[in-house]
Design a protein around this motif. Structure first.
Motif: not given
Length: 509
Positions: A191-195, A197-204, A479-480
């Protein structure tokens, strides 16, 4: 027998090979140079600079010029448009997007198939090999690896060609078997949107058995904080009780260590530094009790060095590895199997040992302050901040600094903008401690500070919470692999941040 016990056997042969770095450094580097010359001689660049005639280092250094990105930019752009055999044999389809130069917003570093496998993936393999050697009771492969990456996009709409963060290129091309133990899922990782991305990573990932994490300290810390917010837990140990190691790189870890230790309370947690950049994978911390890294000598990278006290001067000496001196500051020059020839990478290093060759990263060729002859480098800044934090109990989240050449009262000083994770009780005491420590570790700074004649005591301005992330976001660099510019002779970045610091923080969604 655990899965890690079984998989660890794969790394035994490489662990023995790495012992050659102790006594066989010059032979390893000679072999690399011959490999590069053999592959480079039939490229357009190799023919232009007579690589066919080069029999050894002296010929190579005489025939091939030293390059910055500007010198190679035209050829790299031709490669991006699909031209083959320009700087490296065949077509190069991947380009790592890195922070820009004076003239360009971004650099595009070629990543060849050879370089991807013989430099970047090999570095990751060796990181695990060394970690398992030092930690025989590890259960690394009994759980998942959380790898924090960036994003990529099509390159000039050429089929199969990508441009983006190196980490995204690595994830895109990783062996499918690795995806069995890696989190998050590929779609989330890229994902390019870091904010988001971090939400999705936390959920997954919150419910997974994560045993190891890899990434840039600043961005990984942001992800871990989001994991705690999502789960309602107080420490990462409660979320991932089997987490045992953080493979980190990209920026100095020192400013972040205390914050990691606050949210990861496991006394057996390990932190292993890696020196992996868009241009290549160069170093690994082989001894957990020694912060210096071992220079990796048998990848597709040949090393040269320019003494920093001569850097930028006409006729500055360029020396091979065997001529470096311990304790001296050098700009690193690389030639790689990605087609970078005698390329000034922009990082500076200092060797702590020659047998094996071990080093620390001291900064960037452009990240220093020498407005008044003080020669302040990033290594000085990191040590000074660590000392002031130790004495006051403060925690620094981000910082940058630049000179005030002369104010209305004809005073010259360094101005530091610092975002604290934990503020010191007395900011003036923190400034005094930092200033005194810089004088102790840098004789040039001490001389210029003498009697406040040339340089007055440094000034600290407290940054509001989230300022540096807001600045990166305003530059589309959240990010990145993007980093905060730490030290600079120019006030451009600092003045931009000070203007942003005077404005209210953006409302959170």
């Amino acid at each position: 027998m655990s899965l890690t016990d079984i998989v660890a056997k794969v790394f035994l042969r490489r662990q023995r090979q790495l012992e050659e770095h102790v006594n066989g450094a010059e032979a390893l580097q000679h072999k690399v140079l011959q490999y590069l010359l053999q592959h480079g001689k039939d490229t357009e660049y190799g023919r232009k600079y007579s690589m066919t005639k080069a029999r050894g280092y002296e010929d190579f250094a005489r025939c091939v010029p030293v390059n910055t990105y500007e010198e190679l930019k035209h050829d790299i752009d031709r490669m991006r448009h699909g031209e083959p055999n320009v700087l490296w044999p065949g077509n190069v389809k991947w380009f790592a997007k890195s922070s820009g130069t004076t003239n360009d917003k971004s650099k595009f570093i070629p990543v060849s198939h050879d370089g991807l496998h013989n430099i970047h993936y090999r570095g990751g393999f060796d990181a695990v090999a060394l970690y398992l050697r030092n930690n025989p009771k590890s259960r690394l492969f009994d759980g998942r690896s959380l790898i924090l990456g960036g994003s990529h996009s099509p390159n000039y709409n050429i089929e199969g060609s990508l441009v983006g963060d190196l980490s995204a290129i690595l994830i895109e091309n990783i062996n499918p078997l690795a995806n069995l133990i890696r989190v998050p899922k590929k779609k989330t990782a890229l994902l390019s949107d870091f904010e988001l991305k971090r939400e999705c990573i936390a959920a997954e990932c919150a419910g997974k058995n994560v045993t190891n994490i890899s990434g840039v300290p600043s961005w990984m810390l942001s992800v871990l904080v989001k994991v705690l917010e999502t789960t309602g837990k107080k420490t990462i140990d409660e979320v991932w009780p089997n987490l045992e190691v953080f493979f980190h790189g990209g920026i100095a870890f020192t400013p972040y260590r205390s914050q990691y230790e606050q949210i990861i309370r496991n006394p057996n947690m390990h932190y292993m530094e890696t020196y992996n950049a868009s241009e290549g994978f160069f170093g690994l911390q082989d001894d957990p009790n020694d912060k210096s890294m071992m220079l990796m000598l048998d990848y597709g990278v040949f090393y040269e060095f320019i003494p920093m006290d001569k850097f930028g001067q006409d006729g500055a000496p360029i020396i091979p590895l065997q001529d470096v001196e311990v304790g001296k500051n050098y700009a690193m020059v690389i030639s790689t199997s990605c087609g970078l020839w005698r390329y000034i990478i922009g990082d500076t290093v200092s060797f702590t040992s020659r047998n094996p060759y071990k080093f620390i990263i001291t900064g960037r060729t452009k990240y220093f302050i020498n407005a008044f002859g003080e020669e302040l480098i990033m290594d000085n800044a990191e040590k000074g901040l660590a000392y002031a934090c130790e004495k006051t109990g403060a925690q620094v989240l981000e910082y940058t600094a630049a000179p005030v050449y002369m104010d209305a009262n004809a005073k010259c000083r360094h101005q530091w903008l610092i975002e604290f994770a934990k503020e010191p009780a007395d900011l003036e005491e923190f400034a005094n401690l930092l200033d005194h420590r810089l004088q102790e570790i840098n004789s040039d700074y001490e001389a210029k500070r003498s009697n406040d004649i040339t340089l007055q005591r440094l000034e600290i301005i407290k940054a509001r919470r989230g300022l540096f992330n807001d600045w990166l976001k305003s530059k589309n660099k959240l990010g990145g692999q993007h980093k905060i510019p730490r030290l600079s002779n120019s006030r451009r970045n600092l003045d931009d941040m000070l203007l942003l610091n005077s404005q209210p923080a953006p409302a959170q969604p």
